[in-house]
Design an enzyme around this catalytic site. Sequence first.
Site, PDB file in Angstrom:
ATOM      1  CB  ALA A  45      44.780  40.826  31.086  1.00  0.00           C
ATOM      2  CB  SER A  46      49.143  40.349  29.703  1.00  0.00           C
ATOM      3  OG  SER A  46      49.654  41.007  31.250  1.00  0.00           O
TER       4      SER A  46
END
Length: 314
Positions: A45-46
Amino acid sequence: MSTPSLERGALLLARGDELLVDRVAGAADETSGRPCTPATRFQIASISKQMAAVAVLLLTERGVLRLTDPVTRWLPGTPPPEWSGITLHHLLTHTSGLGHWEEYPAVDLHGPVEPDELLDRFAALPPLFRPGAGWHYSSPGYVLLARTVERAADRPYAEFLAEEVFTPLGMTGSFAGAGDGRPDVAVGHEGDRPVPSWDLATVSMGAGDVWCTAADLLTWLDVPRRGRLLGAASVTAMTAPHAPTGRPGEAYGYGFFVGPLAGRWALHHSGDNGGYKAFAAWLPDSDQRLVLLTNRAEVDPATITSALDGPEAR
């Protein structure tokens, strides 16, 4: 304090070069019963923003990019005039004034979209503030950075990461983009129910598109820890506290939060894609590295930091 339990995913804790905690548990795919193993790749993800930042810094070291470049120099078409003052530095530090996903309701995180159409959707809404005037976390800003890397390097972003980032670091289990057809990929879950992945090839490119094994993500932390891949000046720029986030003692560097974690100074980032949670941190004073990757949406990565004070960490 004991190390937190792990129901599904992988948890690693290292001090120096010694691996203190190495746990893998649960199902990579609840439907088939396929288990998580050390070879399982999870969406980080991020945390993927760190790879985008390193790609930009690599091209900066080669003289292809400058951190002061206006992003409009590297985007196709005619970007809106409100973007003219936004530099790569602003995008890297979330000080561009661009919004996060909730500010762009026309963007469907699950649906494919043509890259230029995606930029048009970002451009349809004015920035929240002028560049440099504030801090607002912005995944769309990192999508623009990935597009910049593509145009500056003249090759697809995922290909650039594979050849210039993952291979030199020996991160053989890592890749960017869609996981369809790849072996050893975890399926995201809410409870015991599989959930569809976000579109990683276009919508989340540069912002949340990378898959890693836990061991690869532990290796990744050697970029700031040991200065691997980048020169000293680039590592300093990446880990500097450029922009206060508004939380006590915390700032944002390039792809890293810089500030207190479990009462100590750290470089860290969490990740949250549909059905996946991730966390990675390096604490320089104790030289501890912590990695959590899970394909269970309900996990709170913040609770895993208790591992830093658990008996295994001493």
